[in-house]
Design a protein around this motif. Sequence first.
Motif, PDB file in Angstrom:
ATOM      1  N   CYS A   1      -4.198   6.870  -2.178  1.00  0.00           N
ATOM      2  CA  CYS A   1      -3.764   5.680  -1.476  1.00  0.00           C
ATOM      3  C   CYS A   1      -3.811   4.570  -2.520  1.00  0.00           C
ATOM      4  CB  CYS A   1      -4.704   5.380  -0.318  1.00  0.00           C
ATOM      5  SG  CYS A   1      -4.325   3.836   0.519  1.00  0.00           S
ATOM      6  N   HIS A   2      -2.639   4.125  -2.951  1.00  0.00           N
ATOM      7  CA  HIS A   2      -2.604   3.115  -4.012  1.00  0.00           C
ATOM      8  C   HIS A   2      -2.480   1.726  -3.411  1.00  0.00           C
ATOM      9  CE1 HIS A   2      -0.672   6.305  -6.911  1.00  0.00           C
ATOM     10  NE2 HIS A   2      -1.796   6.700  -6.369  1.00  0.00           N
ATOM     11  N   GLU A   3      -3.273   0.817  -3.926  1.00  0.00           N
ATOM     12  CA  GLU A   3      -3.121  -0.590  -3.539  1.00  0.00           C
ATOM     13  C   GLU A   3      -2.425  -1.320  -4.678  1.00  0.00           C
ATOM     14  OE1 GLU A   3      -7.316  -1.818  -2.715  1.00  0.00           O
ATOM     15  OE2 GLU A   3      -7.434   0.353  -2.704  1.00  0.00           O
TER      16      GLU A   3
ATOM     17  N   MET B   1      -1.249  -5.190 -10.315  1.00  0.00           N
ATOM     18  CA  MET B   1      -2.521  -4.479 -10.407  1.00  0.00           C
ATOM     19  C   MET B   1      -2.385  -3.257  -9.505  1.00  0.00           C
ATOM     20  SD  MET B   1      -5.507  -4.643 -11.893  1.00  0.00           S
ATOM     21  CE  MET B   1      -5.815  -6.324 -12.453  1.00  0.00           C
ATOM     22  N   HIS B   2      -2.376  -2.093 -10.122  1.00  0.00           N
ATOM     23  CA  HIS B   2      -2.054  -0.848  -9.421  1.00  0.00           C
ATOM     24  C   HIS B   2      -3.352  -0.046  -9.312  1.00  0.00           C
ATOM     25  CE1 HIS B   2       0.862   2.880  -9.495  1.00  0.00           C
ATOM     26  NE2 HIS B   2       0.444   2.622  -8.290  1.00  0.00           N
ATOM     27  N   VAL B   3      -3.944  -0.053  -8.124  1.00  0.00           N
ATOM     28  CA  VAL B   3      -5.289   0.485  -7.921  1.00  0.00           C
ATOM     29  C   VAL B   3      -5.196   1.867  -7.280  1.00  0.00           C
ATOM     30  CG1 VAL B   3      -7.515   0.071  -6.809  1.00  0.00           C
ATOM     31  CG2 VAL B   3      -6.157  -1.856  -7.652  1.00  0.00           C
TER      32      VAL B   3
ATOM     33  N   ILE C   1       0.853  -1.195   0.000  1.00  0.00           N
ATOM     34  CA  ILE C   1       0.000   0.000   0.000  1.00  0.00           C
ATOM     35  C   ILE C   1       0.884   1.239   0.000  1.00  0.00           C
ATOM     36  CG2 ILE C   1      -1.652   1.386   1.312  1.00  0.00           C
ATOM     37  CD1 ILE C   1      -2.862  -1.031   2.429  1.00  0.00           C
ATOM     38  N   GLU C   2       0.605   2.153  -0.914  1.00  0.00           N
ATOM     39  CA  GLU C   2       1.269   3.460  -0.919  1.00  0.00           C
ATOM     40  C   GLU C   2       0.280   4.475  -0.364  1.00  0.00           C
ATOM     41  OE1 GLU C   2       2.402   4.358  -5.096  1.00  0.00           O
ATOM     42  OE2 GLU C   2       1.855   2.270  -5.346  1.00  0.00           O
ATOM     43  N   THR C   3       0.731   5.276   0.583  1.00  0.00           N
ATOM     44  CA  THR C   3      -0.138   6.314   1.130  1.00  0.00           C
ATOM     45  C   THR C   3       0.517   7.676   0.986  1.00  0.00           C
ATOM     46  OG1 THR C   3      -0.909   4.720   2.768  1.00  0.00           O
ATOM     47  CG2 THR C   3      -1.478   7.031   3.143  1.00  0.00           C
TER      48      THR C   3
HETATM   49 MG    MG Z   1       1.780   3.975  -7.053  1.00  0.00          MG
END
Ligand code: MG
Length: 479
Positions: A142-144, A227-229, A9-11
């Motif tokens: 916020c990327h999952e 898979m970049h959400v 997770i990117e925040t």
């Molecule tokens: Mg990203």
Amino acid sequence: MTARRIFGIETEYGITCAPPAGRGAAVEAAGADAADGEGAPRVITADDAARYLFRKVVQWGRSSNVFLRNGARLYLDVGSHPEYATAECDDVHQLVVNDRAGESILDEMTEDANELLAEEGVPGTIHLFKNNVDSFGNSFGCHENYLVRRRRDFQAMGDALVPFFITRQILTGAGHIRPRAAGGASYAFSQRADQMWDAMSSATTRSRPIINTRDEPHADADLYRRMHVIVGDSSVAETTTMLKVGMTDLLLAMLEDGVRLRDLAMAEPMRAIREISHDMTATVPVELSSGRRMSALQMQEEFLTRVTGYLDSTGQTAELTEIQRRVLELWERGLRALREQDPSLVETELDWAIKGRLLERYRARHTLALDDPRVARLSLAYHDISARWGLATTLAARGLMARITTDEEVREAIVTPPPSTRARLRGEFVAAAQERRRDITVDWVHLKINDAAQRTVVLKDPFSPTDERVDKLLAALQA
Ligand code: MG
Ligand code: ATP
Ligand code: MG
């Protein structure tokens, strides 16, 4: 257990420096949900605040883009929001722990930065928010990230996911006050829904898609895709993060097994995402490509039915992990809460309900309108990551916000990488370099010693926590 998967997770965090008047003004200046963009005067700009925040990092890392000994990436882009990307995890619980570790690291950095401000006589207090929109209408994400096996039909898989992500917000949205909604301020499921412009695209900033299709797997490109959400709200409650990632993981398991969901495609996805966010009953129907009309609630019930049906029919139900069972149970209960219009069923677990209850009680006690600035302040304090000023710690202590991690687990994850993935190798490498004061360059797949020999190891398998080449690299570092 379903097939093992890598998650991260990117925040991106909202940042502001509030005047010394205290917390009230603090939140006004940042004003995520505030009625207007004026608020209290800023003491230093957000950019300057971010520079204070990263000063120590730049001192030891000689950069504002570093990898940490827990395998995570800490990052500050010019003129942007502080970002923390967790190390690769292979379990939802582990991911929640690592996400929380990121919050703790940034909270500590904020405390240090505030000490620096005080030392230098700069008035004000820096606050960091785990939310997705500021008072100026800027959105941050916020990327999952989900590792999937590469197959020819990535696009079809994405198509199947779009209606899932558009409707998932009725469970995992962070809750959002829309001050200028038609007919007066209203409470919506999601902060992010109004900010999305595309279903799928390879650009993140210009078009802001639900799924970013840029083909950058951070792994063996012959075997995997990432898979970049982009669409999700940042989650405050651990149980909301758990559900958000856990339900997506289970659906992906089904899709990777070749099950298709073409019949649930939406006629106008970007219109639907907004309408669904604004409809707290979750029952207003949207149009599908087939001409059929379904509500977000019906669609999520359909997704859940198909996922549990798939798990049953493939004999995987009996093998689900404890956390996967919790995910399915909360998914079901969240939908029941909506069907019965009884948020109390999830009022300690899902952000929109936890925050909704908090705001309702406060408004009732003080007879306040939803667009009252005091309500906006409280709403923003829900997202303040500070153990001191933020509400999450208090809510959890009072039993009003559920937790699935322990403080001890989180503390451990601040300094230790997930032991079962590639992150372990990176973490050990970074730690060894820090101890020996050696110059290295690291990214998700590369470990490199910056000396005459320029030794580099490429880690294409994110599932693998061991590697003989890294053992040698470590020996070279320690020599
Ligand atoms: Mg990203
Ligand atoms: P951007 O910030 O520009 O969107 P990005 O998405 O490529 O860039 P990062 O911000 O560095 O990259 O974050 C990558 C995230 O993906 C991390 O949380 C990491 O743990 C996770 N990750 C790394 N490798 C994989 C992989 N092979 N599959 C799934 N997730 C991965
Ligand atoms: Mg990123």
